[in-house]
Enzyme design. Structure first.
Site, PDB file in Angstrom:
ATOM      1  N   TYR A 440       0.822  -1.227   0.000  1.00 44.63           N
ATOM      2  CA  TYR A 440       0.000   0.000   0.000  1.00 44.63           C
ATOM      3  C   TYR A 440       0.851   1.271   0.000  1.00 44.63           C
ATOM      4  O   TYR A 440       2.043   1.210   0.191  1.00 44.63           O
ATOM      5  CB  TYR A 440      -1.071   0.010   1.095  1.00 44.63           C
ATOM      6  CG  TYR A 440      -0.714  -0.195   2.549  1.00 44.63           C
ATOM      7  CD1 TYR A 440       0.556  -0.037   3.054  1.00 44.63           C
ATOM      8  CD2 TYR A 440      -1.725  -0.545   3.454  1.00 44.63           C
ATOM      9  CE1 TYR A 440       0.831  -0.217   4.400  1.00 44.63           C
ATOM     10  CE2 TYR A 440      -1.456  -0.729   4.802  1.00 44.63           C
ATOM     11  CZ  TYR A 440      -0.174  -0.561   5.260  1.00 44.63           C
ATOM     12  OH  TYR A 440       0.090  -0.735   6.584  1.00 44.63           O
ATOM     13  N   GLU A 441       0.215   2.391  -0.278  1.00 45.41           N
ATOM     14  CA  GLU A 441       0.919   3.679  -0.472  1.00 45.41           C
ATOM     15  C   GLU A 441       1.948   3.574  -1.602  1.00 45.41           C
ATOM     16  O   GLU A 441       3.021   4.173  -1.536  1.00 45.41           O
ATOM     17  CB  GLU A 441       1.619   4.124   0.817  1.00 45.41           C
ATOM     18  CG  GLU A 441       0.708   4.734   1.853  1.00 45.41           C
ATOM     19  CD  GLU A 441       0.069   6.044   1.415  1.00 45.41           C
ATOM     20  OE1 GLU A 441       0.577   6.689   0.484  1.00 45.41           O
ATOM     21  OE2 GLU A 441      -0.972   6.394   1.995  1.00 45.41           O
TER      22      GLU A 441
END
Ligand SMILES: Cc1cc2nc3c(=O)[nH]c(=O)nc-3n(C[C@H](O)[C@H](O)[C@H](O)COP(=O)(O)OP(=O)(O)OC[C@H]3O[C@@H](n4cnc5c(N)ncnc54)[C@H](O)[C@@H]3O)c2cc1C
Length: 606
Positions: A440-441
């Site tokens: 994620y990110e």
């Protein structure tokens, strides 16, 4: 049962001896309250909260997970109480602006707080953590009214926030976002669509949840140029900030996933939910990018947190577990066998964990200073200069620290042997929990493309040049030709560090030349290039820590073993970790042909 003690000596060493944080705070009148006494008190109170409240609900939270019932989500036992304690203690507001009820302390202090909380219980820490992203967005792009209505409650922690980007068809490629925003003609919009994988998207910790949502206006251009950003609360809110009716943001289900089980990951259905535009129309992604770097540094932290927790527990175990005798002679004759810590291979894993944890923490704290500078910038020029430095280092931090965080967590399991694989000890949970951090990110692959494609090739290596000059300046300052009293001892670090930086520059130029002829080299080299860069950056901070330790040892200082251990760990890093760059240099320069030449149909003969 996992144990955790906040590494206060290490944090203070970085704050005081390596990065001179108090001189840094002293430059800004806004930070005058961040005195050593106050900062020490914050560290020790935060440590107590983490060790006594958050750690005990870490493994139980993993076991119980979140429960979903008819749109409602219940967090595991103890989460709500801990959250209330967190709010009552004023932790959410610590480093947020005074005008919305924050305490106005430096963002870098918030980073230390996040580190301790995230190490004690990453799943729990995600609820307040996501709020920071929402708050930053509203703070930078919101109108005065939006800030008054939403920011005050978020700063107190009375409400939490989310970031709603991902949809079933797209996570990386947000140009494919389909969620719609229809104007109502009164300044509000009806938002409709489905968002998936939304962390803290639904829960029982607060009465309201403020979603920051990417959506498309009617007739918006296709792709990333047609995305706008909206504030969409779960419960409607009037101008005075009072909660009204349900706003048609419903949780359709929650994900059953590999790790961070106590952190809810929700499917959210927006069904003509009322929202307000934040920032200009069709500039949603640009608005998000203004604080994306800070959010990514927050995710990089997860790698350090996992490494710290795994290391602390592996170290205790390695001193207690008895197995066979040391090859260099019996070490504990009174026992039936020696503890496994005497075996060089176990040492290899422990030292790797230690080097990654402390080196990673140094990388984060260095960057946190840049985040302070951005917040305090008085001119556009100052802000841009700090922003550019942050933009260069962020993909390295995010991808490198999460990748080595996963490696470190895996070493932790290995040190425990078969017991590492058994749930009771908690070591396998750390591996499961940290695994998401490379995804994620922005995945590692995407961070690597950002570094090599945008930050190096597109900008013609400008940021790399600046950062290399900084490292080479340090090398010169501490080298044999300088007046550094520790230059003889530092030579073992300075020489390989300068050589690595020279290689970094040279390989970057060679890749740029190759990319002119074959664009595939960018994608084929990027992850190796990023890891290569990461090892060099970490070497820079190990050299700085060694220099600071020599300086301390030259004076009258207590706890001399702490500084000796720093120097020995730096020696380990330069001897056994930095050489990984040699193999990476070879693979990143390899012809992309071997990756791409096999026809898709020939990848399998099933
Ligand atoms: C537990 C959890 C929590 C999350 N929390 C949030 C949240 O709070 N808010 C939110 O909006 N989202 C959230 N996400 C979503 C997360 O950010 C996405 O999963 C992530 O961005 C990757 O997108 P994707 O899953 O669609 O993978 P894809 O984009 O389909 O990528 C699949 C693979 O292809 C690679 N790839 C894709 N495009 C390229 C390219 N151009 N070049 C090279 N490689 C490429 C990727 O690196 C990856 O390896 C969360 C996800 C999880 C699992």
């Amino acid at each position: 049962m996992l144990s955790y003690k906040a590494p206060i000596s290490d944090i203070k060493f970085l704050f005081e001896d390596v990065f001179g944080y108090y001189q840094h705070y002293g430059k800004y009148p806004e930070f005058e309250e961040a005195t050593p006494d106050l900062v020490d008190a914050i560290f020790s109170e935060c440590a107590k909260f983490c060790e006594n409240e958050l750690l005990p609900i870490n493994q139980s939270g993993d076991k119980e997970g979140c429960t979903f019932n008819d749109g409602q989500v219940t967090t595991p036992k103890g989460f709500k109480e801990a959250y209330q304690q967190y709010v009552d203690g004023g932790w959410q507001s610590l480093s947020h602006p005074l005008e919305h009820g924050g305490q106005g302390l430096p963002p870098s202090l918030g980073m230390v707080k996040s580190e301790m909380m995230g190490t004690a219980n990453w799943s729990w820490a995600m609820y307040p953590g996501l709020s920071h992203g929402a708050m930053n967005t509203i703070d930078v792009h919101g109108t005065k009214e939006q800030k008054e209505v939403y920011l005050t409650k978020l700063t107190e922690g009375t409400w939490t926030g989310t970031m709603c980007l991902t949809e079933p068809q797209c996570g990386t490629d947000l140009g494919q976002v389909k969620t719609k925003a229809e104007p109502n003609g009164d300044g509000t919009y009806n938002i409709s669509g489905t968002k998936i994988f939304i962390s803290a998207g639904e829960h029982d910790l607060t009465d309201n949840i403020i979603h920051i949502v990417l959506a498309r206006l009617p007739d918006a251009p296709k792709g990333t140029k047609g995305i706008s950003l909206f504030i969409v609360p779960k419960m409607q809110v009037d101008d005075a900030g009072n909660i009204g009716e349900f706003n048609n943001v419903s949780c359709g289900s929650i994900e059953d996933k590999m790790g961070i089980k106590a952190s809810v990951t929700a499917v959210l259905n927006f069904d003509n939910a009322k929202g307000v535009l934040i920032g200009p129309e069709n500039k949603g992604l640009e608005c998000m990018f203004t604080f994306m770097n800070t959010a990514r540094v927050g995710t990089a932290l997860q790698g350090v947190c996992a490494s710290e927790l795994s290391y602390q527990n592996a170290l205790i175990y390695a001193k207690e577990r008895l197995s066979m005798r040391s090859l260099s002679g019996v070490k504990q004759p009174d026992k039936v066998a020696d503890p496994i810590i005497v075996h060089p291979d176990v040492r290899r894993m422990l030292m790797t964990q230690k080097a990654f944890t402390e080196g990673g923490r140094a990388m984060i704290y260095y960057t946190a200073k840049i985040v302070d500078e951005i917040e305090m910038a008085k001119t556009d020029e100052e802000r841009k200069s700090a922003d550019d430095r942050l933009g260069f280092i962020t993909p390295i931090l995010k991808a490198f620290l999460t990748e080595v965080g996963c490696e470190s967590a895996s070493h932790g399991v290995q040190i425990f042997g078969g017991h590492g694989y058994i749930k009771e000890w908690g070591m396998e949970q750390i591996v499961r929990d940290v695994r998401i951090s490379t995804l994620y990110e922005g995945t590692t692959g995407i961070q690597a493309l950002d570094l090599l494609g945008r930050k190096i090739l597109l900008s013609r290596g400008k940021a790399l040049k600046g950062f290399s000059m900084e490292i080479l300046g340090f090398c010169k300052d501490k080298s044999m030709i300088s007046s550094n009293p520790h230059k003889r001892q530092m030579n073992k670090f300075i020489w390989p560090l300068s050589k690595s930086v020279a290689n970094w520059q040279q390989y970057s130029i060679r890749l740029a030349m190759k990319a002119k002829k074959d664009r595939d080299i960018v994608g084929s080299a990027s992850v190796d290039y990023l890891m290569f860069s990461g090892y060099i950056v970490m070497a820079y901070f190990w050299a700085q820590m060694a220099q600071a330790a020599y300086e301390k040892l030259a004076g009258e200082v207590e706890n001399r073993d702490f500084y000796r251990a720093k120097i020995k760990t730096a020696e380990f890093y330069f001897d056994r970790i930095l050489p990984r760059t040699k193999s990476l240099a070879k693979t990143m320069m390899a012809d992309p042909k071997t990756l791409m030449q096999l026809d898709e149909e020939l990848l399998s003969f099933l």
